[in-house]
Design an enzyme around this catalytic site. Structure first.
Site, PDB file in Angstrom:
ATOM      1  N   GLY A  98       0.804  -1.221   0.000  1.00  0.00           N
ATOM      2  CA  GLY A  98       0.000   0.000   0.000  1.00  0.00           C
ATOM      3  C   GLY A  98       0.830   1.260   0.000  1.00  0.00           C
ATOM      4  O   GLY A  98       0.358   2.335   0.398  1.00  0.00           O
ATOM      5  N   LEU A  99       2.085   1.136  -0.437  1.00  0.00           N
ATOM      6  CA  LEU A  99       2.965   2.305  -0.603  1.00  0.00           C
ATOM      7  C   LEU A  99       3.153   3.100   0.690  1.00  0.00           C
ATOM      8  O   LEU A  99       3.137   4.325   0.706  1.00  0.00           O
ATOM      9  CB  LEU A  99       2.431   3.207  -1.718  1.00  0.00           C
ATOM     10  N   CYS A 126      -0.420   3.538  -9.778  1.00  0.00           N
ATOM     11  CA  CYS A 126      -1.299   4.034  -8.719  1.00  0.00           C
ATOM     12  C   CYS A 126      -2.641   4.488  -9.292  1.00  0.00           C
ATOM     13  O   CYS A 126      -2.709   4.987 -10.415  1.00  0.00           O
ATOM     14  CB  CYS A 126      -0.641   5.220  -8.008  1.00  0.00           C
ATOM     15  N   ILE A 148       9.935  -4.151 -15.736  1.00  0.00           N
ATOM     16  CA  ILE A 148       8.522  -3.873 -15.567  1.00  0.00           C
ATOM     17  C   ILE A 148       8.187  -3.739 -14.081  1.00  0.00           C
ATOM     18  O   ILE A 148       8.979  -4.135 -13.220  1.00  0.00           O
ATOM     19  CB  ILE A 148       7.671  -5.018 -16.166  1.00  0.00           C
ATOM     20  N   ASN A 149       6.989  -3.233 -13.811  1.00  0.00           N
ATOM     21  CA  ASN A 149       6.459  -3.267 -12.459  1.00  0.00           C
ATOM     22  C   ASN A 149       5.842  -4.645 -12.225  1.00  0.00           C
ATOM     23  O   ASN A 149       5.915  -5.520 -13.088  1.00  0.00           O
ATOM     24  CB  ASN A 149       5.414  -2.153 -12.283  1.00  0.00           C
ATOM     25  N   THR A 150       5.224  -4.850 -11.081  1.00  0.00           N
ATOM     26  CA  THR A 150       4.684  -6.168 -10.743  1.00  0.00           C
ATOM     27  C   THR A 150       3.420  -6.501 -11.545  1.00  0.00           C
ATOM     28  O   THR A 150       2.713  -5.613 -12.016  1.00  0.00           O
ATOM     29  CB  THR A 150       4.339  -6.238  -9.249  1.00  0.00           C
ATOM     30  N   THR A 206      13.196  -8.457  -5.703  1.00  0.00           N
ATOM     31  CA  THR A 206      12.808  -9.461  -4.714  1.00  0.00           C
ATOM     32  C   THR A 206      13.998 -10.247  -4.162  1.00  0.00           C
ATOM     33  O   THR A 206      13.993 -10.655  -2.992  1.00  0.00           O
ATOM     34  CB  THR A 206      11.783 -10.421  -5.332  1.00  0.00           C
TER      35      THR A 206
END
Length: 311
Positions: A73-74, A131, A192-194, A269
């Site tokens: 949740g940033l 977001c 890339i992002n997730t 990760t």
């Protein structure tokens, strides 16, 4: 033979092409007791917003085969506290810092970037466009080409530092969004992002994450990331630098991204279960170059596009 790992991107010289990925390395300060952070090419910080955020309720991390799902949740202290409490420590570290930036509105993105303009140690911004845009019904900034283009253009008007855009893989054609960013003035792309994923606990009979879905990262997404780097480089590699991220654990993984077209890579990760992974990747790339008789790292970028494919 010596191997030159330096790379100059968007006017900035990096000592090597291995960076840490946002959200997996805190603000760079947490790892100081493990190794000398000056050995890294750059640190990309955890996302920073205009105001503090507490993040999502727990549970917000769950393991998956070959990866993990997260829905943090940033959570972050906000840009004001970041500059007041964390930045003075960051200034002491001898490597470049790139701040991951996000907001709920276009105006918030701009305000965060403007607040960071006077922080000399921050050499560039990485936009998290996954977001939700509260003014557009909650759709992610990175899922609407027009909204994304407007965001990049507006930020570029208000800043002097390079602007990188971290693209979402949860779209039909990532190159469409890459083109929008390039045409709007972005200085670099991060791919890339997730990916959006989910797990269900069959014993508790409910989703594992409090938010039901989360972002999938780790080796599971590696082939997808390499494919998207390849596709983007194939179309736009002559126009903009690409930073590869997604599932990189070893130097071989990193080099696949590079051969596909990445000018630098981010370790994500892997930091959670092997904190020394970035250093192993740096050393592995250097040894690989020596074994192959390659003097400069930039010779490797997009190399698979130039060589004949033999089966």
């Amino acid at each position: 033979m010596t191997a030159d790992l330096t790379i100059t991107l968007f006017g900035i010289k990096f000592k090597n092409p291995v960076w840490t990925a946002s959200g997996t390395f805190g603000y760079g300060l947490e790892a100081r007791e493990i190794y000398d952070l000056s050995r890294l090419g750059a640190v990309v910080t955890k996302g920073i917003s205009l105001r503090p955020r507490l993040g999502n309720e727990t549970p917000r991390i769950v393991e998956t085969p070959c990866g993990m799902l997260n829905s943090i949740g940033l959570q972050n202290p906000g840009v004001e506290k970041f500059l007041k409490e964390l930045y003075p420590e960051i200034e002491k570290i001898d490597t470049h810092f790139i701040v991951n930036v996000f907001g709920e509105t276009e105006e918030e993105y701009v305000e965060v970037c403007k607040a960071l303009e006077s922080a000399d140690k921050v050499v560039a911004y990485e936009l998290n466009v996954s977001c939700p845009n509260v003014k557009k019904g909650g759709i992610a900034f990175g899922h609407d080409p027009q909204v994304l283009g407007n965001l990049v253009e507006n930020i570029k008007k208000n800043i002097k530092k390079p602007l990188l855009v971290k693209l979402s893989p949860n779209v039909t054609d990532v190159t469409e969004f890459a083109k929008v960013c390039i045409d709007s003035g972005a200085d670099g792309l991060v791919l890339i992002n997730t990916l959006l994923g989910m797990r269900i606990n069959i014993h508790k009979e409910r989703p594992e994450l409090s938010t039901k879905t989360g972002g999938l990262s780790g080796p599971a997404i590696f082939p997808i990331a390499v494919r998207m780097v390849w596709q983007t480089f194939e179309k736009f590699g002559h126009r903009i630098p690409i930073i590869g991220v997604g599932g990189i654990t070893t130097h071989e993984d990193a080099l696949e991204h590079v051969y596909a077209g990445a000018s630098a890579v981010q370790i994500g990760t892997a930091n959670f279960y092997d904190p020394l992974a970035p250093l192993r990747v740096i050393e592995g790339i250097e040894n690989f170059m020596k074994e192959k008789g390659i003097r400069e790292f930039r010779e490797l970028i997009g190399r698979a596009h130039r060589l004949d494919v033999k089966t």
